[in-house]
Design a protein around this motif. Structure first.
Motif, short mmCIF file in Angstrom:
data_model
loop_
_atom_site.label_atom_id
_atom_site.label_comp_id
_atom_site.label_asym_id
_atom_site.label_seq_id
_atom_site.Cartn_x
_atom_site.Cartn_y
_atom_site.Cartn_z
N MET A 191 0.84 -1.20 0.00
CA MET A 191 0.00 0.00 0.00
C MET A 191 0.87 1.26 0.00
N ALA A 192 1.96 1.23 0.76
CA ALA A 192 2.86 2.39 0.79
C ALA A 192 3.51 2.59 -0.58
N GLN A 193 3.93 1.48 -1.18
CA GLN A 193 4.58 1.58 -2.50
C GLN A 193 3.60 2.06 -3.57
N SER A 194 2.37 1.52 -3.53
CA SER A 194 1.39 1.91 -4.56
C SER A 194 1.01 3.38 -4.39
N ALA A 195 0.90 3.84 -3.11
CA ALA A 195 0.58 5.26 -2.87
C ALA A 195 1.71 6.14 -3.41
N ALA A 196 2.95 5.68 -3.25
CA ALA A 196 4.10 6.45 -3.74
C ALA A 196 4.08 6.55 -5.27
N CYS A 197 3.44 5.58 -5.92
CA CYS A 197 3.28 5.61 -7.38
C CYS A 197 2.09 6.49 -7.79
N GLY A 198 1.33 6.96 -6.79
CA GLY A 198 0.16 7.79 -7.09
C GLY A 198 -1.08 6.96 -7.39
N TRP A 199 -1.05 5.66 -7.04
CA TRP A 199 -2.20 4.78 -7.31
C TRP A 199 -3.07 4.67 -6.07
N LYS A 200 -4.37 4.51 -6.30
CA LYS A 200 -5.31 4.31 -5.21
C LYS A 200 -5.62 2.82 -5.13
N TRP A 201 -5.09 2.17 -4.12
CA TRP A 201 -5.36 0.73 -3.94
C TRP A 201 -6.33 0.54 -2.77
N HIS A 202 -7.19 -0.46 -2.97
CA HIS A 202 -8.17 -0.86 -1.98
C HIS A 202 -7.82 -2.32 -1.72
N TRP A 203 -7.37 -2.64 -0.49
CA TRP A 203 -6.81 -3.97 -0.21
C TRP A 203 -7.62 -4.65 0.88
N GLN A 204 -8.11 -5.85 0.57
CA GLN A 204 -8.89 -6.62 1.54
C GLN A 204 -8.07 -7.84 2.00
N PRO A 205 -7.49 -7.78 3.22
CA PRO A 205 -6.79 -8.96 3.73
C PRO A 205 -7.79 -9.99 4.27
#
Ligand SMILES: C[S@@+](CC[C@H](N)C(=O)[O-])C[C@H]1O[C@@H](n2cnc3c(N)ncnc32)[C@H](O)[C@@H]1O
Length: 206
Positions: A47-61
């Motif tokens: 999530m930190a890496q995807s945010a740094a790419c400017g992407w909005k990720w929604h992650w369901q563990p």
């Protein structure tokens, strides 16, 4: 204090090479379902890496072992887009969470599950993913596998023997068998990426 939480050195080591595959395969805003989250170390990193790419990720563990949920949630506390963990046994196909969009999940991620669970979990992973992925979605599976035409290294043979000693239903899966299960479910192997320590990432498409 996240330092007191159960910790997997394997997850810590593979999260960086795994991110390299995820960022290439998922690439963009996405809703991702994680099966067998374990100690929950992967999601906050991705999530930190995807945010740094400017992407909005929604992650369901999700996890079959309900005692893991508090650890997963503690690690994910305050991470935007990371949802509270849910109990899911991969074999309970009707219980798989639905994606926020009706089309389905953009990706489903399962790391180090198939060799440490019965073969029925491998079949179920393929069937559940085929049902819950959006039409262009990917199933991303990490772990050690027996690859046809490639000599299995002694460390993986020893690991396989140890797993079978611990539980006769466990053991390294053959990529060939997993591919047959995937095809039967309607998924196709898109790539098999070599990873450090004789592991691979399998990327399947609907
Ligand atoms: C080796 S751990 C891997 C955890 C995490 N994905 C990682 O890479 O660190 C295997 C996990 O699979 C989970 N598991 C075993 N059987 C399962 C099942 N039937 N459905 C979902 N998860 C399962 C276990 O509870 C355990 O947390």
């Amino acid at each position: 204090m996240v330092t007191d939480l159960p910790f997997s050195p394997f997850a810590e080591r593979n999260k960086t090479p795994l991110w390299e595959v995820l960022k290439r395969v998922v690439a963009g805003d996405a809703a991702i379902l994680e099966i067998a989250s374990g100690t929950g170390q992967h999601a906050p990193h991705f999530m930190a890496q995807s945010a740094a790419c400017g992407w909005k990720w929604h992650w369901q563990p999700t996890e079959a072992d309900a005692s893991c949920l508090s650890t997963i949630d503690a690690r994910g506390a305050g991470v935007s887009g990371l949802l509270p963990a849910g109990v899911l046994d991969v074999r309970e196909l009707e219980a798989w969470p639905r994606a926020p969009r009706a089309e389905g999940w953009d990706a489903i991620f399962a790391c180090n599950l198939l060799h440490i669970s019965p073969l029925a979990c491998s079949t179920a992973l393929m069937q559940g993913a085929a049902r819950r992925l959006q039409p262009q979605g990917h199933l991303i599976v990490y772990g050690p596998f027996v690859i046809p035409g490639v000599e299995t290294v002694p460390s993986n043979l020893a690991f396989d023997a140890d797993l079978k000693r611990r539980n006769a239903a466990w053991g390294l899966r053959s990529l060939k068998d997993v591919q047959v299960q995937a095809e039967q479910a309607g998924l196709h192997l898109q790539e098999c990426c070599e990873m450090p320590a004789n592991n691979v990432v399998l990327v399947f498409r609907r």
